[in-house]
Design a protein around this motif. Structure first.
Motif, short mmCIF file in Angstrom:
data_model
loop_
_atom_site.label_atom_id
_atom_site.label_comp_id
_atom_site.label_asym_id
_atom_site.label_seq_id
_atom_site.Cartn_x
_atom_site.Cartn_y
_atom_site.Cartn_z
N ILE A 1 18.29 51.22 34.31
CA ILE A 1 16.72 50.84 34.50
C ILE A 1 16.09 52.28 34.69
CG2 ILE A 1 15.20 49.71 36.23
CD1 ILE A 1 17.78 48.21 37.26
N SER B 1 14.41 54.64 36.60
CA SER B 1 14.07 54.77 38.27
C SER B 1 12.92 54.66 38.80
CB SER B 1 14.85 56.10 38.82
OG SER B 1 16.17 56.05 38.52
N PHE B 2 12.60 53.94 39.72
CA PHE B 2 11.20 53.42 40.46
C PHE B 2 10.25 53.05 39.46
CE2 PHE B 2 13.32 57.51 41.72
CZ PHE B 2 13.95 57.07 43.08
N LYS B 3 10.66 52.05 38.41
CA LYS B 3 9.90 51.59 37.55
C LYS B 3 8.71 50.98 37.78
CE LYS B 3 11.02 47.93 34.64
NZ LYS B 3 12.35 47.15 34.14
N VAL C 1 10.00 58.20 37.04
CA VAL C 1 9.95 59.57 37.06
C VAL C 1 10.75 60.04 35.68
CG1 VAL C 1 10.61 61.70 38.26
CG2 VAL C 1 9.89 59.81 39.64
N TYR D 1 17.45 57.74 36.16
CA TYR D 1 17.68 56.38 35.54
C TYR D 1 18.74 55.93 36.86
CZ TYR D 1 15.97 57.62 30.98
OH TYR D 1 15.04 58.05 30.19
N ASP D 2 18.58 54.52 37.17
CA ASP D 2 19.23 53.83 37.88
C ASP D 2 20.17 53.12 37.01
OD1 ASP D 2 17.57 54.26 39.70
OD2 ASP D 2 16.65 52.40 39.84
N TYR D 3 21.63 52.91 37.35
CA TYR D 3 22.43 51.90 36.91
C TYR D 3 22.55 50.70 37.35
CZ TYR D 3 24.98 55.90 34.59
OH TYR D 3 25.50 57.16 33.83
N GLY D 4 21.90 49.59 36.69
CA GLY D 4 21.87 48.43 37.14
C GLY D 4 23.31 47.78 37.27
N ARG E 1 17.82 64.45 35.18
CA ARG E 1 17.52 65.46 36.13
C ARG E 1 18.60 65.07 37.31
NH1 ARG E 1 11.09 65.10 35.95
NH2 ARG E 1 10.62 67.02 34.86
N GLU E 2 19.36 64.15 37.43
CA GLU E 2 20.40 63.90 38.27
C GLU E 2 21.64 63.25 37.58
OE1 GLU E 2 19.32 62.21 42.24
OE2 GLU E 2 21.43 61.62 42.58
#
Lengths: 727, 727
Positions: free
Chosen positions: A129, A131-133, A138, A142-145, A339-340
């Motif tokens: 996802i 991140s901070f959608k 940003v 990205y997040d891992y769902g 970035r991370e």
């Protein structure tokens, strides 16, 4: 600092400032691509296009002349026009060919469509996802769902099993917040930069090399009128982009008249931007810290303790899994440049005089695609070779490096990376740091081209030396001799009394310079002093040359007994970009197949059970209490067996439920269609067997954990033909 | 913002700004400690001391008078002096008692010695290492060395098994770098602060409450002359320290004349310092970011996607394990208060109208120490109770909260936390945020006192509402009714025409204020309008009161048919400080026992196999090739079985090797003393059995993974008496 003239090669992993970053989005490495792109095909196409253009112009003139000439007949004019049109068609055809070649061939469209299909599925099913959608996100985060997070923790668990446990490595876990002194020693504060330009009016930032690269690519693809010489020049520029200094980049940007893409405003000169996220440790504001750009430094600074923990014995390896951070100027390429990200790094410390490996023979017979330096330079492609042969031929520098290459190959292919789209590419001489003995990248082919996912570098003693110097703590190993060894040692003994008389206040500088002489220099001085009685000697710290006389220094070779050897170990570093591996795995695992009705394409991820986010789904065939109770019983047994699974009791058709579970890459599905036995289905073959309710969980456990295979299951249990329950 | 007047309770976990932070280093919670410390004992001691002091002064005067009086006889004077000395002795005795009481009783010295023994062992065996040690470290940052790192990954793996897998939670993995807008919505940017003072000359920073607390504690412990009233005042101040505003804290610091501890310079007024590490995202410098102070926000912002992923069904739980960061002003308490740490957080989303839990009955019969609000306030201590009773008595707010309390109890005790030193303490009313329904902390007793390690809070709808408001994205759930429901709804209909005539440009503000009325206010207005025809109405956005007439607004109740209910879910949040749990586990697992020779104390960690860093060590009894081969065979079998282990082939005595392995908490040791069978030893009982070489690995595997117990092994295999091989 000359030592830092080249960055540590591991900077290149996931970094954007490295020579490789250009390559990772192209289909082949730098030198190779320069040559292969300037192939006869393209060159002759450009020549043909230019010839055709001249012919077209000549024919156009001819037609005009005929038309204005009263002598010309209608058939003559018609024939000339026909010839003109034929030439136009020919030209268009050549243009299309050239265009196709310049946009990397006909595969491009398919590749992008494929990528879009993968990415759509991944986002829709929450593998990841942005991140901070809800706050519009940003870039580069990205997040891992849920399913992505499972895949990631499965990959990391297997990494621990395959490397840390199997090799008895010392795993450590260090903080991300890192004080400046550590990253000064490692060279990151000074050198971990990308060149940036700013829109002079709005202040918007761009990566200088990206702008130049985009300009060059567009020129090559869109402007078909440029000569093959000009095209070759541009391609040479593209290939050497990362070697350009700030001044050279700035000059090129000026030369081409490149402006800010969004506003067309003029751009600033390029200047370096450090890619580390900076922060402040503690409340005073005086203690600068950074979010670590890699995990390796945490291991190096602990070398002394870890060596002691290992019983003061070499070799040993330390490992670390953790977050790393790079404040990219403008992230591109989705999950590949972020970035991370999570790194998994190994630092294998070894005696520089003995880089053999006790388990080398276990990997020596492996055969896979390797792409040594020589083949890249001579324009060949990666070839399937036996790993052991590359060591015996001196292509891979040493056994330990080869051992890790082999282990990385096993790791990646067991995860499900296609071995035909995995190659080990040796760094070219100009990609490596001067101190590095040898470096290989595991590159995985994706829709973005060949992506460096693992770097395996023999970094010699560089890192430990850098921290020894900066911290004043000796990061060394000792080899105790079983009996003392006699060694010949050079002794340089300045005669301070004579030097004091001659040089007074500068005496200290002269003494230090004499003592710092290398063996050859000292022996030369000794010879000169013996033959001529004096010698000119440059003292750097004084910035001048002084005259040394024979009575001022004694130089001789002495025999000494030594009881041990003290040395800085070499380090061999396999460094894994976990997010990149996972993204490539997604692409390699993805395929589509028609639904039973044939009216749509269904998505499937063919993850091996090892990495599948969920191992099994349990469906009651129809909504009724008895079936639900059986489903719950099986679910409980699966939980007790430690097998992750989901129950799906929605009323939708079994076909839809299969499609939903295939799209998550779930390898097995249990359909409860009786209270005594159930249907067990395998994802890729869609084969189905009947298994007793009591046995279901343990059958799934065994095949998931690799104790048995689906073939075993297929030959053991009664087959269930595809019925209405199937899709 | 009134909503943020109280911080979210999860701030309290590991935070320093919370009411709890004072408590976590004391031996009992605030109100309780205030009362219990002001016990009859202390009070009577102070009274006795004060009486004795008066008596002493009187007797001193009497002695002086006797001496100066010519009438006094020698025996008289001697008797008076004797009485004086007796009084002095009495006074000293009372002082000693009071001193002991003030330094938390006689246990203090033992506790500190115990802690020192644990910490020495942990550091020496590299369970942890102060980070960047060769550069003299950074306060509040620690590395996990190899055994610590294993323990940590075992704890996290078990957490995943016990919570995520067992409960089918949706695990996510979000970045640490977080944009400002998210942490503004959560309240961290405004409220996540500690009060700080600066040395006015050197600029050195201190936590204001720490300085005041140290001053008060020293006053209580060292100055025995203060009256019990004064002592009670100081203790009240200590207990309410965290409720003080910056002004009140500053006033107290001035009142007591507190100066900078190192320099004695004057101090600045206290001002808030935000505890988040700040950074900048991207190159422009205009986009502020922070390193997340907790992982929960990453889940809240993804609520909508996760709810959809769960089939738009409640309840469901999302979970996240990851690093969190707090830039403490001056970290204390070693591993308990650090600047970077691992959190594991669960956000269980539930319908606020139905907080039952389907698996509640599985935990309802558990009995353990609970410490409800009422018992704290009335000065009682924690009591062993049945969890289900606390729910039926309304002490624990709801089943879901209780379910998690029970699951946390099982989690911690299975890790090896002593159940006698674990209690669940309910937050007092003034510790909780106004929106929280109920909060309980799992507190573990360590040498530092009772430490909050897990917070379990019912946070109602606060977090989702905050992000809905800030982002404009509705984070809500729907309940579809099986058939439409008739509901009575209040309708407020401002008559814009009339309002426009009356209020012109201010019409919009009046309309909005009318529409925003709560039900009771609106019904009151309706009644007043009906009885009096007009009403005074305050419009906040205009800053004044206006007159509303009957024709300006229609207020009525209407019946409507609704097909679904849309609501913001409540969230129940168990939040685990993994580092704190691990540190407490180290203390609970540590003990010493005399060596066989009785000449030294040997250290042991009694970790259960689940968390032990290594499960087994393998020693050849003597250095010989045959034994080493057997050891290697067993090692290979253990690796294949996935059991972490080490071979120790050093020549040291078996006793020393056992001591070394006990100190790492390794539960089993295999000594190779023949080529057919080996000795298997259990760490805590030191019992030994003989096992066939072929069976050794599988026996260790089964007992390690809990398929069998050591008692089973002991009753199955022949016993091996303690011989020379034993310590």
């Amino acid at each position: 600092m000359l030592l830092l003239h080249k960055l540590r090669p591991s900077f290149t992993l996931l970094s954007s400032s490295s020579p490789l970053s250009f390559l990772s989005s192209s289909s082949s490495p730098r030198v190779y691509s320069t040559r292969s792109m300037a192939t006869v095909d393209e060159s002759s196409l450009r020549k043909a296009l230019s010839d055709k253009q001249s012919a077209l112009e000549a024919q156009g003139n001819a037609v005009r002349e005929l038309k204005s000439s009263s002598a010309a007949t209608k058939p003559e004019i018609d024939a000339a026009i026909e010839a003109l049109n034929a030439l136009k068609l020919d030209k268009s055809s050549i243009e299309r060919q050239l265009q196709a070649l310049m946009s990397n061939g006909e595969g491009t469209v398919n590749k992008e469509a494929f990528r879009q299909a993968v990415v759509n599925t991944l986002e829709r099913r929450l593998f990841y996802i942005p991140s901070f959608k809800i706050y519009r996100g940003v870039a580069g985060l990205y997040d891992y769902g849920p399913p992505g997070c499972s895949v990631k923790s499965n990959v990391l668990a297997f990494w621990r099993q395959h490397f840390v446990l199997e090799e008895n490595m010392l795993e450590v876990d260090c903080p991300c917040v890192t004080p400046e002194v550590v990253l000064k020693a490692s060279g990151h504060v000074e050198k971990f930069t990308d060149l940036m330009v700013k829109d002079e009016k709005t202040g918007t930032c761009y990566r200088a090399d990206h702008l130049l690269k985009d300009f060059c690519n567009e020129k090559l693809q869109k402007d078909l009128t440029i000569s093959s010489e000009k095209a070759a020049d541009i391609k040479h520029l593209l290939a050497t982009l990362d070697d350009l200094s700030a001044e050279e980049l700035g000059a090129k940007i000026k030369e081409f008249g490149i402006v800010a893409p969004d506003t067309k405003n003029p751009l600033s000169d390029p200047y370096p931007f450090n890619l580390m996220f900076q922060t402040s440790i503690g409340p005073s504001g005086s203690s600068t810290g950074y979010m670590r750009p890699e995990t390796a430094q945490g291991i190096f600074v602990n070398f002394r303790d870890l060596y002691y923990y290992n019983g003061s014995k070499l070799p040993f390896a330390a490992a670390q899994i953790g977050q790393a951070f790079r404040n990219e100027i403008s992230p591109r390429q989705g999950l590949l440049r972020v970035r991370e990200f999570t790194l998994a790094e190994i630092e294998h410390f070894v005696d520089p005089e003995d880089k053999s490996h006790p388990k080398y023979s276990e990997v020596a017979d492996l055969e896979f695609l390797m792409f040594p330096r020589q083949e890249q330079v001579s324009g060949e492609s990666a070839k399937r070779v036996r790993l052991g042969d590359t060591v015996s031929k001196g292509i891979v520098n040493n056994e330990t490096l080869a051992y890790f290459i082999g282990r990385v190959y096993l790791f990646l292919t067991r995860l499900g990376i296609d071995k035909e789209r995995l190659r080990f590419r040796q760094h070219l001489a100009n990609e490596m740091a001067h101190y590095a003995a040898d470096c290989w990248d595991a590159e995985i082919e994706s829709s973005y081209g060949w992506i460096e996912c693992v770097g395996i570098a023999d970094r010699s003693a560089y890192d430990l030396r850098a921290h020894s110097e900066k911290s004043g703590v000796q990061l060394v190993a000792q080899e105790k001799f079983s009996e003392p060894k006699e060694v010949e040692k050079l002794v340089i003994a300045p005669v301070k009394k004579e030097l004091g008389v001659a040089f007074k206040g500068s005496q200290k500088n002269v003494v230090e310079a004499l003592e710092a002489m290398k063996e050859k220099e000292a022996l030369d001085m000794k010879a000169t002093l013996e033959s001529k009685g004096e010698v000119e000697f440059e003292v750097c710290t004084l910035g001048k040359t002084v005259t040394i006389k024979k009575n001022m220094v004694n130089i001789k070779k002495e025999k000494k007994k030594e009881h041990q050897r003290v040395f800085t170990p070499s380090v061999i570093e396999p460094s894994f970009g976990i997010g990149r591996i996972i993204y490539c795995l997604f692409e390699h695992a993805f395929y589509t197949r028609p639904s039973k009705a044939g009216d749509e394409q269904l998505n499937v991820f063919r993850f091996p059970p090892l990495v599948a986010p969920i191992k099994c789904t349990v469906f009651p065939l129809v909504q009724n209490q008895k079936y639900e109770e059986v489903a719950k019983f099986i679910s409980k047994s699966l939980t007790a067996a430690g097998i992750s699974h989901r129950i799906d009791i929605t009323g939708t058709s079994i076909g839809k439920r299969y499609a939903r579970t295939d799209e998550l890459g779930v390898p097995f599905a249990i359909t409860v269609d009786s209270t005594t036995s159930v249907t067990l289905r395998e994802r890729d073959s869609k084969d189905q067997v009947r298994v007793d309710v009591e046995k279901a969980a343990s059958v799934v456990k065994d095949v998931t954990e690799g104790q048995t295979t689906w073939a075993d299951v297929w030959s053991t249990f009664p087959h269930q033909s595809s019925t209405a329950t199937d899709d």
